[in-house]
Design a protein around this motif. Sequence first.
Motif, PDB file in Angstrom:
ATOM      1  N   PRO A 123       0.807  -1.236   0.000  1.00 40.23           N
ATOM      2  CA  PRO A 123       0.000   0.000   0.000  1.00 40.23           C
ATOM      3  C   PRO A 123       0.831   1.273   0.000  1.00 40.23           C
ATOM      4  O   PRO A 123       0.382   2.312  -0.497  1.00 40.23           O
ATOM      5  CB  PRO A 123      -0.828  -0.124   1.293  1.00 40.23           C
ATOM      6  CG  PRO A 123      -0.874  -1.586   1.587  1.00 40.23           C
ATOM      7  CD  PRO A 123       0.452  -2.113   1.134  1.00 40.23           C
ATOM      8  N   ILE A 124       2.023   1.215   0.568  1.00 36.90           N
ATOM      9  CA  ILE A 124       2.902   2.391   0.576  1.00 36.90           C
ATOM     10  C   ILE A 124       3.509   2.603  -0.804  1.00 36.90           C
ATOM     11  O   ILE A 124       3.528   3.710  -1.341  1.00 36.90           O
ATOM     12  CB  ILE A 124       4.011   2.226   1.627  1.00 36.90           C
ATOM     13  CG1 ILE A 124       3.391   2.048   3.022  1.00 36.90           C
ATOM     14  CG2 ILE A 124       4.966   3.413   1.601  1.00 36.90           C
ATOM     15  CD1 ILE A 124       4.402   1.716   4.101  1.00 36.90           C
ATOM     16  N   VAL A 125       3.992   1.509  -1.409  1.00 36.23           N
ATOM     17  CA  VAL A 125       4.668   1.610  -2.702  1.00 36.23           C
ATOM     18  C   VAL A 125       3.711   2.088  -3.791  1.00 36.23           C
ATOM     19  O   VAL A 125       4.081   2.917  -4.632  1.00 36.23           O
ATOM     20  CB  VAL A 125       5.285   0.243  -3.090  1.00 36.23           C
ATOM     21  CG1 VAL A 125       5.894   0.316  -4.490  1.00 36.23           C
ATOM     22  CG2 VAL A 125       6.357  -0.155  -2.081  1.00 36.23           C
ATOM     23  N   VAL A 126       2.465   1.593  -3.790  1.00 30.66           N
ATOM     24  CA  VAL A 126       1.548   1.916  -4.882  1.00 30.66           C
ATOM     25  C   VAL A 126       1.181   3.402  -4.909  1.00 30.66           C
ATOM     26  O   VAL A 126       0.699   3.897  -5.931  1.00 30.66           O
ATOM     27  CB  VAL A 126       0.259   1.063  -4.804  1.00 30.66           C
ATOM     28  CG1 VAL A 126       0.572  -0.396  -4.990  1.00 30.66           C
ATOM     29  CG2 VAL A 126      -0.493   1.309  -3.504  1.00 30.66           C
ATOM     30  N   ARG A 127       1.404   4.112  -3.818  1.00 25.75           N
ATOM     31  CA  ARG A 127       1.111   5.551  -3.792  1.00 25.75           C
ATOM     32  C   ARG A 127       2.094   6.338  -4.650  1.00 25.75           C
ATOM     33  O   ARG A 127       1.845   7.500  -4.976  1.00 25.75           O
ATOM     34  CB  ARG A 127       1.140   6.073  -2.363  1.00 25.75           C
ATOM     35  CG  ARG A 127       0.041   5.502  -1.473  1.00 25.75           C
ATOM     36  CD  ARG A 127       0.191   6.016  -0.048  1.00 25.75           C
ATOM     37  NE  ARG A 127       0.057   7.463   0.029  1.00 25.75           N
ATOM     38  CZ  ARG A 127      -1.087   8.100   0.169  1.00 25.75           C
ATOM     39  NH1 ARG A 127      -2.212   7.409   0.242  1.00 25.75           N
ATOM     40  NH2 ARG A 127      -1.130   9.414   0.242  1.00 25.75           N
ATOM     41  N   PHE A 128       3.224   5.726  -5.015  1.00 30.66           N
ATOM     42  CA  PHE A 128       4.268   6.451  -5.737  1.00 30.66           C
ATOM     43  C   PHE A 128       4.422   5.967  -7.178  1.00 30.66           C
ATOM     44  O   PHE A 128       5.403   6.297  -7.835  1.00 30.66           O
ATOM     45  CB  PHE A 128       5.601   6.307  -5.005  1.00 30.66           C
ATOM     46  CG  PHE A 128       5.571   6.848  -3.607  1.00 30.66           C
ATOM     47  CD1 PHE A 128       5.804   8.189  -3.358  1.00 30.66           C
ATOM     48  CD2 PHE A 128       5.282   6.018  -2.529  1.00 30.66           C
ATOM     49  CE1 PHE A 128       5.761   8.691  -2.074  1.00 30.66           C
ATOM     50  CE2 PHE A 128       5.243   6.508  -1.232  1.00 30.66           C
ATOM     51  CZ  PHE A 128       5.483   7.857  -1.007  1.00 30.66           C
ATOM     52  N   VAL A 129       3.475   5.164  -7.656  1.00 33.17           N
ATOM     53  CA  VAL A 129       3.560   4.660  -9.033  1.00 33.17           C
ATOM     54  C   VAL A 129       2.251   4.945  -9.746  1.00 33.17           C
ATOM     55  O   VAL A 129       1.261   5.325  -9.134  1.00 33.17           O
ATOM     56  CB  VAL A 129       3.868   3.144  -9.057  1.00 33.17           C
ATOM     57  CG1 VAL A 129       5.210   2.851  -8.412  1.00 33.17           C
ATOM     58  CG2 VAL A 129       2.762   2.343  -8.378  1.00 33.17           C
TER      59      VAL A 129
END
Length: 537
Positions: A123-129
């Motif tokens: 959930p953290i990573v998908v905020r930046f892609v």
Amino acid sequence: MRRERARILLDALLTLGPTFIKLGQLLSTRPDVLPTEYIEELAELQDRVPPADWAEAQRVIEDELGPVDDVFDAFNRESISGASLGQVYTADVDDQQVAVKVRRPGIESLVEADLRAIRWSIPIVVRFVGQGQAFSLENLADEFAKTIREEMDYSREGRMLTEIRANFADEPDIVIPTVYEEYSSDRVLTMQYIEGTKISDVDTLERRGVDRSQVSETLERAYLQMIIEDGVFHADPHPGNLAVQDDGSIVFYDFGMSGRVDSFIQDKIVEFYVGVANQDIDAILDALIDMGTLSPEADRAVMADVMELAIQDARGENIETYRVQQIVGKVEDTIYEFPLRLPPNLALVLRVATVVEGVCVTLDPEFDFITVATDYLAEQGYREESIRQFAAGTAEEFQAAATSVLRVPPKLERALDKVEREDLYVRADLEDSNRVIDALARRVVLGLVLATSVPTTAFLYVTADVTAAAISGAFTAAVGAALYKTFRRRNGLQASPQFTRQNLRERDGDGDDGGTALARSGSQIEADDAGTATNGD
């Protein structure tokens, strides 16, 4: 810069240990998640890990089967292959040599802890892609958890191996080991030990007079049968898991990574291959959309150019450099928003297709993957069936068109009447699938509020009491933080290494790929024989 970052990622995966080594191998097959430079770098990630002590492996065997010397006639305590999830030994059962695959002691708890960490981080990573990558990352996490758990279940591997072996019972060119069920369990798998030459050892195959072009065709046909007809397939066809016997037959090892294809996907894969065979770009794009690998909102003109270029490249045709530059220019600025994605039920199929093609080209640089697939589809009657379906579909479309011809004039007349009465309205919906406008609006509003609250705070500080100014200042700071958050970038993480690149390189001379057990073409087993392949994880 991408290449350097890819090396940093590779080192980080090695540092984090077995689960992340497997994750890196999976990422190396996902061009919808990572750029080409990352894919190429991670493709070199080898599953070579120091084997566990024999005493630990012995406990696993004895917990599952009983005392080693009582169960087996003879047992070689030196492992012939070590991998992140398991290791392989040779033994004798009823005067037959077998390969015994043992799950690495304590790997279950380590894998589950790592999977939790991966799941929490998504959930953290998908905020930046972008939206497309977020879709693929979420599917990747689900797929990886499912795949690695299945790979640790040796009972499942035994069942899949037995089923696939039965499907090729009448094919002398395909050799699959027999499972010894009475000597197998969830954590131990005992199977027939079959000798062979590693499929990528081109020099040895040449010396033995093996027709490498025929081997390539046999391999592709085997996978076409598994995916299109049988619906169950071996999903890890890297060279360490494939061997060739002197008569040209292919030996398959390691069925830990295997999968199933449902009938809907099978039909769409057939439609895709038929479209490629007929060079029907529209049919190819329709099949990709139906399978969920291509967004329905994709620019079909751009995607048509990309597919046409890919087909020409796969056939080894000469392509004008200028044309390549034109097509690349259309997509390079939006590559991360490119509308290609991989649903979980297709990721393993893509892995198989790309790896098999690479193996075939290694055997025969002139190998034409598309021609073989076309011939196979024709032999099985799929192309004729597609022609019949096309004819039926065309007849239906013609009938619908004829009906429309009769319906259009009255509708057109009613529309013109509305125009004449000034009673015609047009409604337009703005689609923002990537939430770009939403993000922009949020920044504009926060910016306006911040621009207003700063002078307000200053005014309250000068004309009012300190409490009111403090409250206004806190509000201003909160708004400023929210605005900053919309532009924020992530930072990196560090960890102490479990395995290092040097550690793995030192093992390069000790054996084959850690995911395999060495298959020998002679009676003596030597760990440094580079021209062999074997059973194993």
